[in-house]
Scaffold this active site. Structure first.
Site: not given
Ligand SMILES: Cc1cc2nc3c(=O)[nH]c(=O)nc-3n(C[C@H](O)[C@H](O)[C@H](O)COP(=O)(O)OP(=O)(O)OC[C@H]3O[C@@H](n4cnc5c(N)ncnc54)[C@H](O)[C@@H]3O)c2cc1C
Length: 385
Positions: A136, A130, A127, A247-248, A370, A372
């Site tokens: 996020s 990102t 899926i 569920q995820e 998502g 933490n």
């Molecule tokens: C090993 C791995 C596997 C993954 N697998 C998948 C997958 O299969 N499919 C997929 O679609 N994605 C996948 N992801 C992506 C993952 O879901 C995203 O990395 C995650 O959702 C965070 O998005 P970002 O990296 O863009 O960080 P950003 O959105 O840039 O956020 C960075 C940091 O900012 C802070 N932050 C952001 N928004 C807020 C807020 N509103 N309030 C407070 N703090 C905030 C948090 O500390 C966050 O960790 C994977 C990531 C990894 C590392």
């Protein structure tokens, strides 16, 4: 060590647990080191997993699945972590996340088209939400699927996608109406073998989860028939994602709890053998107290998750509780594994000891599914409602 038996377990699930222990010990654990070096599991492991029926376990038999429910998925996810700490087998994404989307939102034709192939392992599913520019803030994705004549034209790029190198089917989160926020989002199904304009990027190098392929994906004017819009109605994607995320998050938390137990077992075994100052480390009060704390936390996690599983089976697991489970269990996973690693001394820092991998693998649990911080934001919204 006494084992926690969840109240939702029954004889059939205990039998499944036993056969999974045998399967993972024979077919997964011995290959894990090699898989870590090559950056992905062997492709045929998916087919082996399909043969013993552990892919799409909660999918009804008419679509090729095991005909089980979420308890079966929970046992499978837990046993995988129990066997190897983590391992690169991306079944949580394939079975517990992607298959759920197709089952819950797909048309009859779509379920029959994809689920049986996913259940045998012929087709691995990923899926892709990102993007390089947004994770996020999912509403802000830039990937588009514009209707041109009778076809959607998909453009954009995704990153960090689990199973990205091996996937034959990808659920791509795209905007069918870029003028809208959440309401413009749809889930587009891409069969990679037929998708001209689709390209996989690098298998990304990571801190941990070394045997799991995680990739960039590119879509350059990929043409898709309307039959590849999941559920057949535009603009439903965000709602579908939000409905399935509890569920995820529960699956991530179940893995975290299983990893804590595995770390505890490994550390008890090591500190029983390792001697310093004339006695085993386990006889020192600090070791005993630290491990008593880990055992307590792991037990609280399991009891909390048992309640979440029971709620989920009744269709009552709300977003707030799932978010609590995800952030708290993964935070505890990282903290307890850090404490366990400390008790290994220098050996804990060596890759040949599973605890070192478990430490590196744990870190991402606080980020994906998502982050933490997003979990706490969701919980905080319930404070005044
Ligand atoms: C090993 C791995 C596997 C993954 N697998 C998948 C997958 O299969 N499919 C997929 O679609 N994605 C996948 N992801 C992506 C993952 O879901 C995203 O990395 C995650 O959702 C965070 O998005 P970002 O990296 O863009 O960080 P950003 O959105 O840039 O956020 C960075 C940091 O900012 C802070 N932050 C952001 N928004 C807020 C807020 N509103 N309030 C407070 N703090 C905030 C948090 O500390 C966050 O960790 C994977 C990531 C990894 C590392």
């Amino acid at each position: 060590m006494t084992q926690h038996i969840s109240p939702w377990m029954d004889d059939e699930l205990i039998m499944l647990q036993d056969s999974l222990r045998e399967f993972f010990a024979k077919e997964m654990v011995p290959h894990e080191e090699r898989w870590q070096k090559q950056g992905h599991i062997d492709r045929d492991f998916w087919n082996k997993a399909g043969e013993i029926g552990i892919l799409c376990a909660s999918v009804p038999e008419e679509y090729g699945g095991m005909g089980g429910d979420f308890r079966h998925e929970a046992v499978i996810a837990t046993e995988q972590f129990r066997a190897a700490g983590f391992s690169g087998f991306g079944n949580s994404v394939h079975s517990q996340i992607c298959a759920g989307y197709i089952l819950d939102y797909g048309s009859e034709e779509q379920k029959k088209r994809w689920l049986p192939k996913m259940a045998t392992g012929e087709m691995v599913c990923a899926i892709a939400m990102t993007e390089p520019g947004t994770g996020s803030d999912l509403q802000n994705i830039k990937t588009t699927a514009r209707l041109e004549g009778n076809e959607y034209v998909l453009n954009g790029s995704k990153t960090f996608i689990t199973n990205g190198q091996q996937a034959g089917l990808i659920i791509v989160v795209a905007k069918t109406d870029p003028s809208q926020g959440a309401k413009g989002v749809s889930l587009m199904m891409v069969e990679t073998a037929e998708a001209e304009g689709f390209a996989r990027g690098r298998n990304l190098e990571k801190l941990g989860l070394k045997s799991q392929d995680t990739s960039e994906l590119f879509f350059d004017n990929v043409r898709l028939p309307p039959e590849n819009l999941l559920g057949g109605v535009e603009g439903q994607g965000f709602y579908q994602l939000m409905k399935s995320l509890p569920q995820e998050r529960l699956v991530v938390a179940l893995g975290g709890a299983a990893a804590m137990n595995k770390a505890l077992e490994e550390t008890v075994a090591y500190t029983s053998e390792r001697r310093a100052f004339g006695k085993p480390l386990l006889e020192m009060q600090n070791t005993r107290f630290k491990l008593a704390e880990v055992k307590t936390i792991a037990h609280i996690a399991r009891v909390f998750l048992d309640d979440c599983v029971a709620k989920h089976l009744r269709g009552e697991l709300d977003a707030t509780t799932a978010s609590m489970a995800k952030w708290w269990v993964t935070q505890m996973q990282c903290e307890t594994i850090d404490e366990c690693l400390q008790l290994f001394g220098g050996y804990g820092y060596m890759s040949e000891y599973p605890i070192a991998n478990m430490y590196a693998d744990a870190r991402v649990q606080k980020i994906y599914g998502g982050s933490n911080e997003i979990m706490k934001e969701l919980i905080a919204r319930s404070l005044t409602s």
